[in-house]
Design a protein around this motif. Sequence first.
Motif, PDB file in Angstrom:
ATOM      1  N   ALA A 131       0.815  -1.218   0.000  1.00 58.17           N
ATOM      2  CA  ALA A 131       0.000   0.000   0.000  1.00 58.17           C
ATOM      3  C   ALA A 131       0.845   1.262   0.000  1.00 58.17           C
ATOM      4  O   ALA A 131       0.449   2.285  -0.573  1.00 58.17           O
ATOM      5  N   LEU A 132       2.010   1.235   0.631  1.00 58.95           N
ATOM      6  CA  LEU A 132       2.821   2.450   0.725  1.00 58.95           C
ATOM      7  C   LEU A 132       3.244   2.947  -0.655  1.00 58.95           C
ATOM      8  O   LEU A 132       3.163   4.143  -0.950  1.00 58.95           O
ATOM      9  N   TRP A 133       3.709   2.038  -1.493  1.00 60.47           N
ATOM     10  CA  TRP A 133       4.152   2.472  -2.818  1.00 60.47           C
ATOM     11  C   TRP A 133       2.974   2.897  -3.670  1.00 60.47           C
ATOM     12  O   TRP A 133       3.009   3.959  -4.313  1.00 60.47           O
ATOM     13  N   ALA A 134       1.923   2.094  -3.659  1.00 62.67           N
ATOM     14  CA  ALA A 134       0.754   2.438  -4.471  1.00 62.67           C
ATOM     15  C   ALA A 134       0.124   3.748  -4.016  1.00 62.67           C
ATOM     16  O   ALA A 134      -0.399   4.508  -4.836  1.00 62.67           O
ATOM     17  N   GLY A 135       0.190   4.024  -2.711  1.00 68.61           N
ATOM     18  CA  GLY A 135      -0.416   5.249  -2.188  1.00 68.61           C
ATOM     19  C   GLY A 135       0.597   6.321  -1.847  1.00 68.61           C
ATOM     20  O   GLY A 135       0.354   7.159  -0.973  1.00 68.61           O
ATOM     21  N   ARG A 136       1.715   6.322  -2.539  1.00 71.50           N
ATOM     22  CA  ARG A 136       2.798   7.238  -2.168  1.00 71.50           C
ATOM     23  C   ARG A 136       2.406   8.709  -2.260  1.00 71.50           C
ATOM     24  O   ARG A 136       2.917   9.543  -1.485  1.00 71.50           O
ATOM     25  N   ARG A 137       1.503   9.057  -3.183  1.00 73.28           N
ATOM     26  CA  ARG A 137       1.112  10.475  -3.286  1.00 73.28           C
ATOM     27  C   ARG A 137       0.406  10.916  -2.003  1.00 73.28           C
ATOM     28  O   ARG A 137       0.713  11.962  -1.437  1.00 73.28           O
ATOM     29  N   MET A 138      -0.540  10.099  -1.543  1.00 75.82           N
ATOM     30  CA  MET A 138      -1.239  10.408  -0.301  1.00 75.82           C
ATOM     31  C   MET A 138      -0.288  10.365   0.893  1.00 75.82           C
ATOM     32  O   MET A 138      -0.406  11.166   1.835  1.00 75.82           O
ATOM     33  N   LEU A 139       0.643   9.428   0.864  1.00 75.60           N
ATOM     34  CA  LEU A 139       1.594   9.298   1.966  1.00 75.60           C
ATOM     35  C   LEU A 139       2.454  10.549   2.088  1.00 75.60           C
ATOM     36  O   LEU A 139       2.675  11.065   3.192  1.00 75.60           O
ATOM     37  N   MET A 140       2.940  11.054   0.968  1.00 76.25           N
ATOM     38  CA  MET A 140       3.755  12.269   0.991  1.00 76.25           C
ATOM     39  C   MET A 140       2.941  13.465   1.480  1.00 76.25           C
ATOM     40  O   MET A 140       3.441  14.321   2.206  1.00 76.25           O
ATOM     41  N   LYS A 141       1.682  13.504   1.097  1.00 78.47           N
ATOM     42  CA  LYS A 141       0.808  14.584   1.548  1.00 78.47           C
ATOM     43  C   LYS A 141       0.641  14.545   3.069  1.00 78.47           C
ATOM     44  O   LYS A 141       0.700  15.575   3.751  1.00 78.47           O
ATOM     45  N   GLY A 142       0.453  13.344   3.612  1.00 80.54           N
ATOM     46  CA  GLY A 142       0.315  13.200   5.059  1.00 80.54           C
ATOM     47  C   GLY A 142       1.594  13.545   5.796  1.00 80.54           C
ATOM     48  O   GLY A 142       1.567  14.207   6.844  1.00 80.54           O
ATOM     49  N   ALA A 143       2.732  13.113   5.256  1.00 75.92           N
ATOM     50  CA  ALA A 143       4.017  13.424   5.891  1.00 75.92           C
ATOM     51  C   ALA A 143       4.270  14.922   5.907  1.00 75.92           C
ATOM     52  O   ALA A 143       4.778  15.475   6.895  1.00 75.92           O
ATOM     53  N   ALA A 144       3.904  15.596   4.830  1.00 78.17           N
ATOM     54  CA  ALA A 144       4.065  17.047   4.768  1.00 78.17           C
ATOM     55  C   ALA A 144       3.185  17.740   5.801  1.00 78.17           C
ATOM     56  O   ALA A 144       3.587  18.736   6.413  1.00 78.17           O
ATOM     57  N   LEU A 145       1.989  17.205   6.020  1.00 82.50           N
ATOM     58  CA  LEU A 145       1.072  17.794   6.996  1.00 82.50           C
ATOM     59  C   LEU A 145       1.641  17.661   8.412  1.00 82.50           C
ATOM     60  O   LEU A 145       1.582  18.613   9.209  1.00 82.50           O
ATOM     61  N   ILE A 146       2.194  16.494   8.725  1.00 83.72           N
ATOM     62  CA  ILE A 146       2.792  16.293  10.051  1.00 83.72           C
ATOM     63  C   ILE A 146       3.966  17.241  10.254  1.00 83.72           C
ATOM     64  O   ILE A 146       4.115  17.866  11.321  1.00 83.72           O
ATOM     65  N   ALA A 147       4.808  17.379   9.229  1.00 84.61           N
ATOM     66  CA  ALA A 147       5.945  18.299   9.323  1.00 84.61           C
ATOM     67  C   ALA A 147       5.468  19.729   9.504  1.00 84.61           C
ATOM     68  O   ALA A 147       6.054  20.509  10.283  1.00 84.61           O
ATOM     69  N   GLN A 148       4.411  20.089   8.807  1.00 84.67           N
ATOM     70  CA  GLN A 148       3.868  21.438   8.918  1.00 84.67           C
ATOM     71  C   GLN A 148       3.342  21.705  10.328  1.00 84.67           C
ATOM     72  O   GLN A 148       3.525  22.804  10.876  1.00 84.67           O
ATOM     73  N   ALA A 149       2.703  20.726  10.924  1.00 82.80           N
ATOM     74  CA  ALA A 149       2.193  20.884  12.286  1.00 82.80           C
ATOM     75  C   ALA A 149       3.332  21.151  13.265  1.00 82.80           C
ATOM     76  O   ALA A 149       3.242  22.042  14.126  1.00 82.80           O
ATOM     77  N   ARG A 150       4.394  20.406  13.133  1.00 79.83           N
ATOM     78  CA  ARG A 150       5.520  20.578  14.051  1.00 79.83           C
ATOM     79  C   ARG A 150       6.191  21.938  13.841  1.00 79.83           C
ATOM     80  O   ARG A 150       6.583  22.604  14.814  1.00 79.83           O
ATOM     81  N   ARG A 151       6.322  22.366  12.591  1.00 78.10           N
ATOM     82  CA  ARG A 151       6.914  23.682  12.321  1.00 78.10           C
ATOM     83  C   ARG A 151       6.051  24.808  12.875  1.00 78.10           C
ATOM     84  O   ARG A 151       6.563  25.875  13.234  1.00 78.10           O
ATOM     85  N   ALA A 152       4.741  24.573  12.923  1.00 74.50           N
ATOM     86  CA  ALA A 152       3.826  25.622  13.384  1.00 74.50           C
ATOM     87  C   ALA A 152       3.760  25.709  14.905  1.00 74.50           C
ATOM     88  O   ALA A 152       2.989  26.510  15.440  1.00 74.50           O
ATOM     89  N   GLY A 153       4.525  24.895  15.598  1.00 75.87           N
ATOM     90  CA  GLY A 153       4.575  24.990  17.046  1.00 75.87           C
ATOM     91  C   GLY A 153       3.658  24.043  17.777  1.00 75.87           C
ATOM     92  O   GLY A 153       3.413  24.216  18.981  1.00 75.87           O
ATOM     93  N   VAL A 154       3.137  23.036  17.084  1.00 71.20           N
ATOM     94  CA  VAL A 154       2.278  22.048  17.734  1.00 71.20           C
ATOM     95  C   VAL A 154       3.164  21.075  18.507  1.00 71.20           C
ATOM     96  O   VAL A 154       3.978  20.359  17.914  1.00 71.20           O
ATOM     97  N   ARG A 155       3.005  21.048  19.818  1.00 66.21           N
ATOM     98  CA  ARG A 155       3.760  20.117  20.652  1.00 66.21           C
ATOM     99  C   ARG A 155       3.037  18.780  20.670  1.00 66.21           C
ATOM    100  O   ARG A 155       1.820  18.726  20.876  1.00 66.21           O
ATOM    101  N   VAL A 156       3.794  17.692  20.465  1.00 64.20           N
ATOM    102  CA  VAL A 156       3.194  16.368  20.320  1.00 64.20           C
ATOM    103  C   VAL A 156       3.709  15.450  21.418  1.00 64.20           C
ATOM    104  O   VAL A 156       4.916  15.368  21.661  1.00 64.20           O
ATOM    105  N   ILE A 157       2.780  14.775  22.083  1.00 61.70           N
ATOM    106  CA  ILE A 157       3.121  13.710  23.023  1.00 61.70           C
ATOM    107  C   ILE A 157       2.542  12.421  22.461  1.00 61.70           C
ATOM    108  O   ILE A 157       1.323  12.305  22.279  1.00 61.70           O
ATOM    109  N   SER A 158       3.399  11.476  22.157  1.00 61.48           N
ATOM    110  CA  SER A 158       2.969  10.234  21.515  1.00 61.48           C
ATOM    111  C   SER A 158       2.770   9.119  22.537  1.00 61.48           C
ATOM    112  O   SER A 158       3.263   9.192  23.663  1.00 61.48           O
ATOM    113  N   GLY A 159       2.059   8.085  22.114  1.00 70.77           N
ATOM    114  CA  GLY A 159       1.866   6.913  22.950  1.00 70.77           C
ATOM    115  C   GLY A 159       0.982   7.146  24.156  1.00 70.77           C
ATOM    116  O   GLY A 159       1.139   6.469  25.184  1.00 70.77           O
TER     117      GLY A 159
END
Length: 448
Positions: free
Chosen positions: A191-219
Amino acid sequence: MMDLAIIGAGPAGMAAATEARSHGLSVIVADENAAPGGQVFRAAEAALRDPAVGPEIAPAIPLIEAFRASGAIYRPATTLWHLDPEAGAMSLSSAGRSETVAARRIILATGAQERPVPIPGWTLPGVMGAGAAQILLKTAGAVPSGRLVLAGQGPLVWLLAVQLARAGAPPLLLETRCNSIAAAVMRSGGALWAGRRMLMKGAALIAQARRAGVRVISGVRGLRAEGGDRIERAVWEGGSAPCDTLLLHEGVIPATQVSRAIGLDHIWDVAQACWRPVVDSYGATSLDRVAVTGDGAGIGGWEAAVAAGRLAGLDAARRLGVLGEDAFAARAAASLAARRAALALRPFLDALYAPPADILRPADATIACRCEEVTAGAIRAAARLGATGPNQIKAYLRCGMGACQGRICAPTVAALVAEVHGLAPAEIPALRPRAPYKPITVGELAAK
């Protein structure tokens, strides 16, 4: 009598209407919202220039313009409260009056709803669904004041975090994802290769959130809301944070209130942990006159919904005799390919963002039915007394008899009953709603 009636003017409903009108069908579209767009593109025409949400809304404008120019009769702010599938008769309510509209074919494009997130304290003032906060942002440019915490998982969590940050209110993000990326990759195959366009879009969104000052606590595990008259703190295993507004989100599930009420066949979707209608490649269901399209037939996102809507509109034209088989096949090929591409990443997303067990089966003290204030413990006790599903629990405890008519509590009730009886979720019958599907007044009935 109309040729085609469509319920919902989100991406799927608009695409179905536009396609059907291009083949000369008479079409009416009833929509609860004040303007076309659905939840994902809510208030798109008005919010396009809002820098907080405009970048994600822009792709909707050509779709909305084509819909408005199609010649379909559009009925905004209109609620479907009863449907007779055999006669094709729909009872609609708008501006305090009810009327009956009949159509030769009906397409349900009712979209999705947020999965219920029954955590301790979720009924406190100040705790709300992330989707509700996004509605306020899109329709009124409003953001919560004070200390804002966004908790949950899934693409919408990251999107809303970015949009809130753009609006000047970056939240603390508590990510509840419990599956690893490696495990999701293993479960989803290629699925990752077939959906790479969507995957890149999601990765960019996560990076944008972190750049905008969103603090993340995982788990994050064991999330709960604490406070007196309203929420004061978000608390989890090993941590807490002061909080004035807590936004919850654990993904979305198909809105099946109408499809279950009219008796369509449904199937348990193991990957998405929810019920969905049984449909063919074009949205056709177990009832000859009715189709279901878009996220209401299975969660896939707006691009898949547009393709599915076009296919449902084409199928309506074929079934109503205005489109031959060869022409249908030729026209359908492009939309079938577009939907496959849009759904390519879905197995990975479903594996990565599977809901945590404590969300599906909350602790005894947690309120599961908000309308009737019934706890998960009371539901378990009723199941031990012999209740075999949500329809029986309704008689025991009134779950599903409140204003939401089971939209919020039914998934949790079913999961708790399954747990008590040691059954798989698919073995528990889904709640069967009854008309009216949405609350209406006696005055509306009298003014019919």
